[in-house]
Motif scaffolding. Structure first.
Motif, PDB file in Angstrom:
ATOM      1  N   ILE A  47       0.858  -1.172  -0.048  1.00  0.00           N
ATOM      2  CA  ILE A  47      -0.076   0.005  -0.011  1.00  0.00           C
ATOM      3  C   ILE A  47       0.821   1.358  -0.085  1.00  0.00           C
ATOM      4  CG2 ILE A  47      -1.692   1.371   1.534  1.00  0.00           C
ATOM      5  CD1 ILE A  47      -2.989  -1.369   2.331  1.00  0.00           C
ATOM      6  N   VAL A  48       1.906   1.110   0.868  1.00  0.00           N
ATOM      7  CA  VAL A  48       2.827   2.553   0.809  1.00  0.00           C
ATOM      8  C   VAL A  48       3.573   2.560  -0.770  1.00  0.00           C
ATOM      9  CG1 VAL A  48       4.897   3.291   1.912  1.00  0.00           C
ATOM     10  CG2 VAL A  48       3.153   2.256   3.453  1.00  0.00           C
ATOM     11  N   SER A  49       3.955   1.445  -1.185  1.00  0.00           N
ATOM     12  CA  SER A  49       4.643   1.517  -2.453  1.00  0.00           C
ATOM     13  C   SER A  49       3.630   2.109  -3.408  1.00  0.00           C
ATOM     14  CB  SER A  49       4.995   0.121  -2.867  1.00  0.00           C
ATOM     15  OG  SER A  49       6.189  -0.325  -2.056  1.00  0.00           O
ATOM     16  N   VAL A  50       2.503   1.713  -3.568  1.00  0.00           N
ATOM     17  CA  VAL A  50       1.293   2.104  -4.233  1.00  0.00           C
ATOM     18  C   VAL A  50       0.951   3.612  -4.019  1.00  0.00           C
ATOM     19  CG1 VAL A  50      -1.122   1.868  -4.959  1.00  0.00           C
ATOM     20  CG2 VAL A  50       0.173  -0.199  -4.951  1.00  0.00           C
ATOM     21  N   ILE A  51       0.957   3.983  -3.047  1.00  0.00           N
ATOM     22  CA  ILE A  51       0.805   5.499  -2.744  1.00  0.00           C
ATOM     23  C   ILE A  51       2.086   6.583  -3.219  1.00  0.00           C
ATOM     24  CG2 ILE A  51       0.711   7.314  -0.910  1.00  0.00           C
ATOM     25  CD1 ILE A  51      -1.296   5.262   0.585  1.00  0.00           C
ATOM     26  N   LEU A  52       3.106   5.946  -2.974  1.00  0.00           N
ATOM     27  CA  LEU A  52       4.376   6.650  -3.397  1.00  0.00           C
ATOM     28  C   LEU A  52       4.758   6.598  -4.788  1.00  0.00           C
ATOM     29  CD1 LEU A  52       6.816   6.030  -0.351  1.00  0.00           C
ATOM     30  CD2 LEU A  52       5.263   8.073  -0.926  1.00  0.00           C
ATOM     31  N   LEU A  53       4.302   5.567  -5.437  1.00  0.00           N
ATOM     32  CA  LEU A  53       4.923   5.386  -6.840  1.00  0.00           C
ATOM     33  C   LEU A  53       4.305   6.540  -7.723  1.00  0.00           C
ATOM     34  CD1 LEU A  53       6.254   3.626  -9.013  1.00  0.00           C
ATOM     35  CD2 LEU A  53       4.210   2.327  -9.471  1.00  0.00           C
ATOM     36  N   PRO A  54       3.035   6.785  -7.756  1.00  0.00           N
ATOM     37  CA  PRO A  54       2.705   8.186  -8.780  1.00  0.00           C
ATOM     38  C   PRO A  54       3.127   9.446  -8.127  1.00  0.00           C
ATOM     39  CG  PRO A  54       0.654   7.233  -7.499  1.00  0.00           C
ATOM     40  CD  PRO A  54       1.832   6.262  -7.226  1.00  0.00           C
ATOM     41  N   LEU A  55       3.586   9.590  -6.961  1.00  0.00           N
ATOM     42  CA  LEU A  55       3.948  10.821  -6.482  1.00  0.00           C
ATOM     43  C   LEU A  55       5.348  11.001  -7.034  1.00  0.00           C
ATOM     44  CD1 LEU A  55       2.792  10.889  -2.822  1.00  0.00           C
ATOM     45  CD2 LEU A  55       1.715  11.620  -4.768  1.00  0.00           C
ATOM     46  N   THR A  56       6.034   9.989  -6.950  1.00  0.00           N
ATOM     47  CA  THR A  56       7.701   9.858  -7.238  1.00  0.00           C
ATOM     48  C   THR A  56       7.780   9.906  -8.932  1.00  0.00           C
ATOM     49  OG1 THR A  56       8.084   8.138  -5.670  1.00  0.00           O
ATOM     50  CG2 THR A  56       9.765   8.217  -7.572  1.00  0.00           C
ATOM     51  N   LEU A  57       6.612   9.505  -9.574  1.00  0.00           N
ATOM     52  CA  LEU A  57       6.593   9.829 -11.258  1.00  0.00           C
ATOM     53  C   LEU A  57       6.589  11.297 -11.147  1.00  0.00           C
ATOM     54  CD1 LEU A  57       6.638   8.476 -13.985  1.00  0.00           C
ATOM     55  CD2 LEU A  57       4.055   8.395 -13.725  1.00  0.00           C
ATOM     56  N   ILE A  58       5.640  11.703 -10.613  1.00  0.00           N
ATOM     57  CA  ILE A  58       5.217  13.295 -10.885  1.00  0.00           C
ATOM     58  C   ILE A  58       6.337  14.191 -10.601  1.00  0.00           C
ATOM     59  CG2 ILE A  58       3.782  15.176 -10.089  1.00  0.00           C
ATOM     60  CD1 ILE A  58       1.404  13.247  -9.981  1.00  0.00           C
ATOM     61  N   THR A  59       6.982  13.844  -9.334  1.00  0.00           N
ATOM     62  CA  THR A  59       8.272  14.700  -9.011  1.00  0.00           C
ATOM     63  C   THR A  59       9.363  14.404  -9.973  1.00  0.00           C
ATOM     64  OG1 THR A  59       8.730  13.069  -7.395  1.00  0.00           O
ATOM     65  CG2 THR A  59       7.250  14.953  -6.644  1.00  0.00           C
ATOM     66  N   GLY A  60       9.410  13.283 -10.335  1.00  0.00           N
ATOM     67  CA  GLY A  60      10.450  12.986 -11.272  1.00  0.00           C
ATOM     68  C   GLY A  60      10.553  13.742 -12.622  1.00  0.00           C
ATOM     69  N   ILE A  61       9.005  13.670 -13.284  1.00  0.00           N
ATOM     70  CA  ILE A  61       8.932  14.441 -14.318  1.00  0.00           C
ATOM     71  C   ILE A  61       8.917  15.842 -14.223  1.00  0.00           C
ATOM     72  CG2 ILE A  61       7.153  15.120 -16.058  1.00  0.00           C
ATOM     73  CD1 ILE A  61       6.397  11.953 -15.925  1.00  0.00           C
ATOM     74  N   TYR A  62       8.272  16.392 -13.101  1.00  0.00           N
ATOM     75  CA  TYR A  62       8.348  18.077 -12.988  1.00  0.00           C
ATOM     76  C   TYR A  62       9.751  18.558 -12.421  1.00  0.00           C
ATOM     77  CZ  TYR A  62       6.489  22.329 -11.307  1.00  0.00           C
ATOM     78  OH  TYR A  62       6.244  23.740 -11.148  1.00  0.00           O
ATOM     79  N   GLY A  63      10.423  17.699 -11.637  1.00  0.00           N
ATOM     80  CA  GLY A  63      11.784  18.038 -11.173  1.00  0.00           C
ATOM     81  C   GLY A  63      12.830  18.359 -12.110  1.00  0.00           C
ATOM     82  N   MET A  64      12.586  17.788 -13.634  1.00  0.00           N
ATOM     83  CA  MET A  64      13.246  17.998 -14.832  1.00  0.00           C
ATOM     84  C   MET A  64      13.602  19.485 -15.065  1.00  0.00           C
ATOM     85  SD  MET A  64      12.981  14.876 -17.139  1.00  0.00           S
ATOM     86  CE  MET A  64      11.898  13.426 -16.684  1.00  0.00           C
ATOM     87  N   ASN A  65      12.551  20.173 -14.650  1.00  0.00           N
ATOM     88  CA  ASN A  65      12.376  21.657 -15.005  1.00  0.00           C
ATOM     89  C   ASN A  65      13.373  22.499 -14.405  1.00  0.00           C
ATOM     90  OD1 ASN A  65      10.726  20.973 -16.929  1.00  0.00           O
ATOM     91  ND2 ASN A  65       8.773  21.479 -15.795  1.00  0.00           N
ATOM     92  N   GLY A  66      13.944  21.955 -13.136  1.00  0.00           N
ATOM     93  CA  GLY A  66      14.939  22.624 -12.280  1.00  0.00           C
ATOM     94  C   GLY A  66      14.307  23.679 -11.775  1.00  0.00           C
ATOM     95  N   LEU A  67      13.323  23.465 -10.628  1.00  0.00           N
ATOM     96  CA  LEU A  67      12.623  24.494  -9.909  1.00  0.00           C
ATOM     97  C   LEU A  67      13.671  25.251  -8.988  1.00  0.00           C
ATOM     98  CD1 LEU A  67       9.918  25.854  -8.964  1.00  0.00           C
ATOM     99  CD2 LEU A  67       9.883  24.177  -7.323  1.00  0.00           C
ATOM    100  N   ASP A  68      13.670  26.438  -8.872  1.00  0.00           N
ATOM    101  CA  ASP A  68      14.580  27.111  -7.885  1.00  0.00           C
ATOM    102  C   ASP A  68      14.314  27.408  -6.607  1.00  0.00           C
ATOM    103  OD1 ASP A  68      16.646  28.597  -6.643  1.00  0.00           O
ATOM    104  OD2 ASP A  68      16.323  30.278  -7.984  1.00  0.00           O
ATOM    105  N   LEU A  69      14.353  26.540  -5.603  1.00  0.00           N
ATOM    106  CA  LEU A  69      13.784  26.708  -4.283  1.00  0.00           C
ATOM    107  C   LEU A  69      14.217  27.828  -3.400  1.00  0.00           C
ATOM    108  CD1 LEU A  69      13.839  22.854  -3.273  1.00  0.00           C
ATOM    109  CD2 LEU A  69      11.975  24.203  -3.991  1.00  0.00           C
ATOM    110  N   THR A  70      15.052  28.853  -3.976  1.00  0.00           N
ATOM    111  CA  THR A  70      15.429  29.937  -3.088  1.00  0.00           C
ATOM    112  C   THR A  70      14.300  31.203  -3.183  1.00  0.00           C
ATOM    113  OG1 THR A  70      16.902  30.672  -4.953  1.00  0.00           O
ATOM    114  CG2 THR A  70      17.624  29.347  -3.259  1.00  0.00           C
ATOM    115  N   LYS A  71      13.633  30.949  -4.536  1.00  0.00           N
ATOM    116  CA  LYS A  71      12.563  31.943  -4.863  1.00  0.00           C
ATOM    117  C   LYS A  71      11.240  31.725  -4.765  1.00  0.00           C
ATOM    118  CE  LYS A  71      15.878  33.923  -8.155  1.00  0.00           C
ATOM    119  NZ  LYS A  71      16.199  34.153  -9.483  1.00  0.00           N
TER     120      LYS A  71
END
Length: 114
Positions: A47-71
């Motif tokens: 259950i934990v794996s099923v919950i984390l899998l789509p979140l990991t996919l979304i953050t992996g794809i979205y994280g490719m844009n290089g969000l600047d966390l300082t702003k």
């Protein structure tokens, strides 16, 4: 005289076989109990794996844009949409698992016993 000894020996053999069967039944019960505990643990991990899998996919794809966390005050709307989507996925999956009675089972049983 030999007949009495023969009967006593037969009774002892039957008693030993009975004890052996009892020990085997107890061992099978213990192994079954451990198997159920392992099954419960694997269910929770799945259950934990099923919950984390789509979140990991979304953050992996979205994280490719290089969000600047300082702003963070100049946060794009897409970031907020992604966060809301991830929260919605978590809520839907938790609702689905609760409805299928794969999650929060012990708490409900305890409430029913009271």
């Amino acid at each position: 005289m030999y007949k009495f000894a023969y009967d006593d020996i037969n009774q002892l053999i039957e008693l030993i076989e009975s004890y052996g069967d009892t020990i085997n039944s107890t061992r099978d019960l213990y192994i079954g109990n451990i198997s159920l505990q392992l099954s419960d643990t694997m269910r929770i991990l799945t259950i934990v794996s099923v919950i984390l899998l789509p979140l990991t996919l979304i953050t992996g794809i979205y994280g490719m844009n290089g969000l600047d966390l300082t702003k963070l005050n100049e946060m794009p709307q897409g970031f907020i949409i992604v966060i809301l989507t991830m929260v919605l996925i978590i809520i839907l999956l938790l609702f689905f698992f609760k409805r299928k009675q794969w999650l929060f089972i012990k708490e409900e049983k305890e409430e029913q016993l009271k």
